[in-house]
Write an enzyme that holds these catalytic residues in place. Sequence first.
Site, PDB file in Angstrom:
ATOM      1  N   ARG A  48       0.823  -1.210   0.000  1.00  0.00           N
ATOM      2  CA  ARG A  48       0.000   0.000   0.000  1.00  0.00           C
ATOM      3  C   ARG A  48       0.857   1.260   0.000  1.00  0.00           C
ATOM      4  O   ARG A  48       0.369   2.358  -0.239  1.00  0.00           O
ATOM      5  CB  ARG A  48      -0.982  -0.004   1.183  1.00  0.00           C
ATOM      6  CG  ARG A  48      -2.047   1.050   1.061  1.00  0.00           C
ATOM      7  CD  ARG A  48      -3.300   0.891   1.914  1.00  0.00           C
ATOM      8  NE  ARG A  48      -3.216  -0.019   3.029  1.00  0.00           N
ATOM      9  CZ  ARG A  48      -2.645   0.242   4.209  1.00  0.00           C
ATOM     10  NH1 ARG A  48      -2.110   1.422   4.427  1.00  0.00           N
ATOM     11  NH2 ARG A  48      -2.639  -0.675   5.153  1.00  0.00           N
ATOM     12  N   TYR A  99     -15.378  19.309 -14.261  1.00  0.00           N
ATOM     13  CA  TYR A  99     -15.752  17.901 -14.248  1.00  0.00           C
ATOM     14  C   TYR A  99     -16.797  17.647 -13.153  1.00  0.00           C
ATOM     15  O   TYR A  99     -16.622  18.092 -12.007  1.00  0.00           O
ATOM     16  CB  TYR A  99     -14.499  17.053 -13.997  1.00  0.00           C
ATOM     17  CG  TYR A  99     -14.800  15.590 -13.990  1.00  0.00           C
ATOM     18  CD1 TYR A  99     -15.151  14.937 -15.168  1.00  0.00           C
ATOM     19  CD2 TYR A  99     -14.761  14.860 -12.813  1.00  0.00           C
ATOM     20  CE1 TYR A  99     -15.455  13.588 -15.161  1.00  0.00           C
ATOM     21  CE2 TYR A  99     -15.054  13.500 -12.802  1.00  0.00           C
ATOM     22  CZ  TYR A  99     -15.396  12.879 -13.980  1.00  0.00           C
ATOM     23  OH  TYR A  99     -15.700  11.548 -13.976  1.00  0.00           O
ATOM     24  N   ASP A 171      -6.608  20.997 -12.478  1.00  0.00           N
ATOM     25  CA  ASP A 171      -6.980  19.749 -13.137  1.00  0.00           C
ATOM     26  C   ASP A 171      -6.659  19.927 -14.617  1.00  0.00           C
ATOM     27  O   ASP A 171      -7.350  20.657 -15.325  1.00  0.00           O
ATOM     28  CB  ASP A 171      -8.469  19.452 -12.917  1.00  0.00           C
ATOM     29  CG  ASP A 171      -8.904  18.133 -13.549  1.00  0.00           C
ATOM     30  OD1 ASP A 171      -8.220  17.658 -14.487  1.00  0.00           O
ATOM     31  OD2 ASP A 171      -9.929  17.573 -13.118  1.00  0.00           O
ATOM     32  N   LYS A 196      -7.903   9.188 -18.958  1.00  0.00           N
ATOM     33  CA  LYS A 196      -8.188   9.848 -20.223  1.00  0.00           C
ATOM     34  C   LYS A 196      -6.938   9.844 -21.126  1.00  0.00           C
ATOM     35  O   LYS A 196      -6.481   8.803 -21.492  1.00  0.00           O
ATOM     36  CB  LYS A 196      -8.700  11.261 -19.948  1.00  0.00           C
ATOM     37  CG  LYS A 196      -9.734  11.334 -18.797  1.00  0.00           C
ATOM     38  CD  LYS A 196     -11.052  10.691 -19.132  1.00  0.00           C
ATOM     39  CE  LYS A 196     -11.971  10.497 -17.940  1.00  0.00           C
ATOM     40  NZ  LYS A 196     -12.248  11.700 -17.150  1.00  0.00           N
TER      41      LYS A 196
HETATM   42  C1  LIG Z   1     -12.613  11.960 -15.830  1.00  0.00           C
HETATM   43  C2  LIG Z   1     -12.173  13.196 -15.175  1.00  0.00           C
HETATM   44  C3  LIG Z   1     -11.907  13.219 -13.794  1.00  0.00           C
HETATM   45  C4  LIG Z   1     -12.113  12.023 -12.902  1.00  0.00           C
HETATM   46  O1  LIG Z   1     -11.277  10.983 -13.241  1.00  0.00           O
HETATM   47  P1  LIG Z   1     -11.613   9.426 -12.970  1.00  0.00           P
HETATM   48  O2  LIG Z   1     -10.371   8.758 -13.419  1.00  0.00           O
HETATM   49  O3  LIG Z   1     -12.826   9.115 -13.813  1.00  0.00           O
HETATM   50  O4  LIG Z   1     -11.914   9.281 -11.530  1.00  0.00           O
HETATM   51  C5  LIG Z   1     -11.472  14.420 -13.241  1.00  0.00           C
HETATM   52  N1  LIG Z   1     -11.328  15.526 -13.993  1.00  0.00           N
HETATM   53  C6  LIG Z   1     -11.582  15.539 -15.315  1.00  0.00           C
HETATM   54  C7  LIG Z   1     -11.402  16.807 -16.079  1.00  0.00           C
HETATM   55  C8  LIG Z   1     -12.016  14.381 -15.953  1.00  0.00           C
HETATM   56  O5  LIG Z   1     -12.277  14.392 -17.261  1.00  0.00           O
END
Ligand SMILES: *Cc1c(COP(=O)(O)O)cnc(C)c1O
Length: 371
Positions: A48, A99, A171, A196
């Site tokens: 972990r 998001y 982000d 992504k």
């Molecule tokens: C998909 C996404 C997230 C969350 O990510 P996960 O891997 O689905 O938990 C956060 N910010 C943005 C801009 C996203 O497109």
Amino acid sequence: MDHPGRALDPATIAVTSGRPPRTPDGPLNTPIVRASTYHAGGPVGYGRTGNPSWSAFEEALGALEGGTAVAYASGTAAACAALALVPRGATIVAPVHAYLGSQAILNAGVADGSYAEVRRIPTGDTHAMARACEGADLVWVETPANPTLDIADLDAIVAAAHAAHALVVVDATFATPLVLRALDKGADVVVHSATKFLSGHADLLLGAAVAIESTLVDSLLTFRSLRGAVPSPSDTWLALRGLRTLALRVERAQHNAGILAARLHQHPAVSRVRYPGLASHPGHDLAAAQLRGFGAIVSVELAGGRAAADRLCAAVRVWVHTTSLGGVESTLERRRRWPDESVEVPESLVRLSVGIEAVEDLWDDLAQALD
Ligand SMILES: *Cc1c(COP(=O)(O)O)cnc(C)c1O
């Protein structure tokens, strides 16, 4: 890996970083290490707190962002880790559009008393953002933002936030480190959904937070081990494999996106195109100055409203009707099909995640579906 005289290009870093030492008969890639526990006496000890397959991915992403990366089970876990950098009762500045999951975390935090206040400001309104930083503890930025593609003036926001002693978390999922290196601009933490573009093949969930300051990195690591927000070694391995082609994928995808956005802009069935690469986008000049390229996400509004948007999503054959984004495959969805999506997002808005297919095939499919 240093190159005499000149820093390596990100496209090269994506290929060369996160490799084991070059030893005779050693593998070129860190294998998937499946281990819950390690022989006693080392700094890791238990699965972990560390894993060589995590470290390889983290090394590569850290090199691309210019900081120390910490991988998490998902982008959402990474977002929670970044938000946990401020104490209970904090005041957060957050975008109106971002998001949905991040919005949900913030809303839940207000409801359970974790935050004193969340100030929602339109990302593109730099003056309002700067004013809102006064008395804030953390400023959450998403640029380009989901699903409106708002562009943040990161230089101005970082200056205002730091003057107010607030942390800046960016982000950068839509941008990737190839389009935006937010730590270079003074951001304290960069958050990614590696689900992504970074992994890029719609086959895993993974997140990461990247920071320079060692106290921040320590807190991000502590959050992961204490909360158990750990990624799978197989997923970090697969994500690193995806990361090797990040530059090729992003270059091709944003090239395609630029062509499609311009054509959609001219199409009679489309009433509005939001793409930072278009001169008509309110954040175009900022994006041109602060980003390297304009990304591969395009949002369109259809003149025929919600019904026309649904028909478009149902009529595509090459494009895939699905949520999520950032894969090699082009995908689209009408955002308001999600009940939680902001009512300020138009009913007819369809978000396109442009992939790496041949652009004429993508255009032909969109054109037939729009007709
Ligand atoms: C998909 C996404 C997230 C969350 O990510 P996960 O891997 O689905 O938990 C956060 N910010 C943005 C801009 C996203 O497109």
